[in-house]
Structure formats: structure tokens, C-alpha cells
Design a protein around this motif. Structure first.
Motif: not given
Length: 392
Positions: A220-226
Motif C-alpha cells: 500500500k505504501a508503494r501505491g497499491l489500492q484495495s
């Protein structure tokens, strides 16, 4: 990327085939192909054909020089075109200089792990036609470490991933003079264009809710969305971490693992009909038929105490195992199991078997990262997509 069109001398190739063994045929074909490709590269750079007069030319052809290129089939000697001013440079060596990173790393780890240099040299010489020295291994490590780390930390903001498959495998690592087990977490995503991508991986001490949560937070910190859905087995720590890390995301329990859990509670003899019935529940074309088959199974075996635990397990996990029915029918066969990750794990295991025991966590991260990078380059290339969508 510019595509070059060129013709090969197939008569020359045919002559090589007649006169050589298979390995020599492959090498000869590669030499012909690469030499012709580089010639076309130089023609494109010059913007004219050989012996063509051009008053506006900025450079002149200046013959060739020989250079070796090491591939998995062995070492080949190429004729590299050059120009008088030195402005021309072929892309061939840039494209193929990495060769098979994971294969070379396997050789590297063998040396580090105590296999004699003599044995490693013999193996590499048989496979690649080149001897590997300790200095070469050291240089290779220095070059690959930043490449693997950069790839593992790349941004995930560019794409939205509808489906994410997660799984853990186990490896052996030498630590403080002991051999211990480590968990390797892997996440594979399918983006909005139905293309697969390795999202990330992590080498951890244990498989637990906390470490799974840390892994998800790093993604998530690298930009992954749910995502719309996460597919995995039913590890309790993993389930809890998914629920906490990804709101509004459905969880699909791998039906292969689920069936295995049910079948292990059933009698080994005389249960083939029941096992086949169970499998049909999750292969049904839609949810309505699946539920009907499930109810029929329970009704048929409810009075048999030998199937009491199987029925209880089926009833408790059924809803989590049929979440895939809410998605497009074209995706069902792929998203109801973690088979796609099982195949990836097998590829890692094939390379890892060369080493058996990693000398440290860094070497494990390096090799597994290199394997995953190679896998991602080959998967869903060109116009290929993970899901086969039927045209309306």
C-alpha cells in the motif's frame, strides 16, 4: 521501439544444419540472426545502403570487429559492425547481457554455500561454455542487488489491480550456525487490462497476521489500492490481515485448498463418489447450481457419521469459497484457486533446489527476486491476457 525488417540466408542455415549437431545448429542460427540484425541496425543508423553515394552522409562504414556473447546454449562469436566516427552502437549486447539472471545467481549461491569452485566451473562450462571465477560472481552480485531492490520497491500507482493472489512458500536459510525455515510472501495482481504482474515479495521469519499485515502495508505504501478480490488459502493470520488491510475487498478462499481440507476428513475407502460430488459443487456454471449441489451432498451424506466432519467443514467455509461467482463468468476458472501462484512457486522451487539451503536472507531475497523478475518478463507478453473474454 523500432522494429527492423531483414531477410536471412536460409540456404546457409540449411547447410549448417546438415553439417552440425543440434547445439551447433542453434549457435550457428543465432550467429546468422544476430549478425544480420546488427547489419540492419547500422544501415538504419547510416540511413543508406552499402556503396550508396550520399552527399549528406555524416559517417562511414568501417568494417567489423569480433566480440563474444555468452548465452545458455554456449558462447558465440559475432561480427559487430562499426563506423568511422564511432557513433553507431548495436542494441544486441544491451538486450542480452543479463542473460538468465536467476541461472547465474544459482551458480553464485552454490559458491557461497560451500560447493567447490571446481564443481561450479564444471557445471557452468557444460551449460554455458564459460568458466565462472569468484571475481565474476562477486561482480555479478554487485550489479544485481540494486536491480532487484529497485524492482521490488517500484511504484504500484500506475495500475488498478482487480484481483490479487497471495501465498506463502517456505525455504531453508542458514542463520547463526543453524538451518531455519523462512516464509516467502508473494503477491501477484491482475490489472484492469487483464494482465498479470508480480506486485511484491518478502522473506519473513514466520507466517503470521502481523507479518502478513506488514507485507500488505508495504504494498500500500508503494501505491497499491484495495482490489475487488483477494484469492488465497485459509491461513488464519492471512485472513485476519486481509480483513484489516483491505476494506471493501472480498476474499475468495482457494477451492483447491478447501476441497483438500474437506476430503482429508472423509474415509479413504469407498468415498470416490462423494469426492467427485464435492468437486462438481465448485465447478458448477453458476451459484444457483452450486448451492443445489451442495444441499444435495449434505442431504445424501448427513445420516452417515463418517461424513459428519466433512459436512461441517463444507458448511462453514462454503460462502468464502464461492465469492468468485459474483465476478464475470470468463474469470471464474482462474480466480477460484491460487493455481497461478502454485505454478510460480514451482518455478522458484526449481531454481532453489540448486541451492537447497540459502547462506543468508539477503541471498534468498536476491535469487527469488531475480526469478520473479524473469517470470514477469515472460508472462502475458504482447497482446496475451490472463482471462479469455468471449466476444459478445
Amino acid at each position: 521501439m523500432t522494429h527492423l525488417q531483414f531477410n536471412l540466408d536460409f540456404e546457409k542455415i540449411k547447410q549448417e544444419v546438415v553439417q552440425s549437431d543440434l547445439n551447433d545448429v542453434i549457435k550457428s542460427s543465432i550467429i546468422l540472426l544476430f549478425n544480420e540484425y546488427m547489419e540492419m541496425e547500422r544501415n538504419q543508423y547510416m540511413k543508406n545502403a552499402p556503396h550508396e553515394r550520399d552527399g549528406d552522409r555524416q559517417d562511414y562504414r568501417n568494417g567489423y570487429y569480433e566480440r563474444d556473447l555468452v548465452l545458455n546454449v554456449g558462447k558465440v562469436k559475432l561480427k559487430v559492425p562499426r563506423t568511422r566516427n564511432g557513433g553507431f552502437s548495436t542494441k544486441i549486447f544491451e538486450k542480452y547481457k543479463r542473460c538468465d539472471k536467476a541461472f547465474l545467481l544459482s551458480m553464485l549461491e552454490m559458491v557461497i554455500n560451500g560447493v567447490s569452485t571446481r564443481k561450479v566451473t564444471k557445471v557452468v562450462e557444460q551449460l554455458c561454455g564459460e568458466k565462472v571465477s569468484k571475481s565474476m560472481v562477486s561482480e555479478l552480485t554487485k550489479k544485481l542487488d540494486p536491480i532487484v531492490k529497485k524492482w521490488a520497491q517500484r511504484s504500484l500507482k500506475q495500475n488498478y489491480y482487480n484481483y490479487i493472489f497471495v501465498d506463502a512458500m517456505y525455504i531453508k536459510v542458514r542463520e547463526y550456525h543453524r538451518v531455519v525455515s523462512k516464509a516467502v510472501y508473494i503477491a501477484l495482481g491482475v490489472n484492469s487490462e487483464d494482465k498479470r504482474e508480480i506486485l511484491g515479495f518478502k522473506v519473513a521469519n514466520t507466517e503470521s497476521k502481523e507479518t502478513w499485515g506488514e507485507f500488505f502495508q508495504s504494498l500500500k505504501a508503494r501505491g497499491l489500492q484495495s482490489p475487488k478480490m483477494i484469492i488465497s488459502d485459509a491461513h488464519e493470520g492471512l485472513k485476519a490481515a486481509i480483513m484489516e488491510s483491505f476494506l471493501n475487498t472480498s476474499w475468495q478462499r482457494c477451492t483447491v485448498h478447501f476441497l483438500r481440507n474437506i476430503i482429508t476428513t472423509m474415509p479413504k475407502k469407498g468415498s470416490k463418489e462423494a469426492r467427485d460430488h464435492l468437486k462438481e459443487i465448485f465447478k458448477a456454471p453458476n451459484e444457483r447450481i452450486s448451492r443445489m449441489l451442495k444441499d444435495e451432498f449434505i442431504e445424501k451424506y448427513d445420516s452417515d457419521n463418517r461424513y459428519a466432519k466433512a459436512i461441517k467443514t463444507l458448511d462453514a467455509g462454503y460462502e468464502d469459497a464461492i465469492q468468485f461467482y459474483a465476478e464475470d463468468k470468463d474469470t471464474h476458472v482462474h480466480i477460484r484457486t491460487t493455481n497461478v501462484l502454485e505454478r510460480l512457486n514451482s518455478e522458484i522451487r526449481r531454481r532453489e533446489n540448486v541451492i537447497r539451503i540459502f547462506p543468508n536472507v539477503d541471498s534468498a531475497f536476491r535469487l527469488i527476486g531475480a526469478v520473479l523478475m524473469d517470470y514477469e518478463e515472460e508472462v502475458d507478453i504482447g497482446g496475451k491476457r490472463f482471462f479469455y473474454r468471449e466476444k459478445n
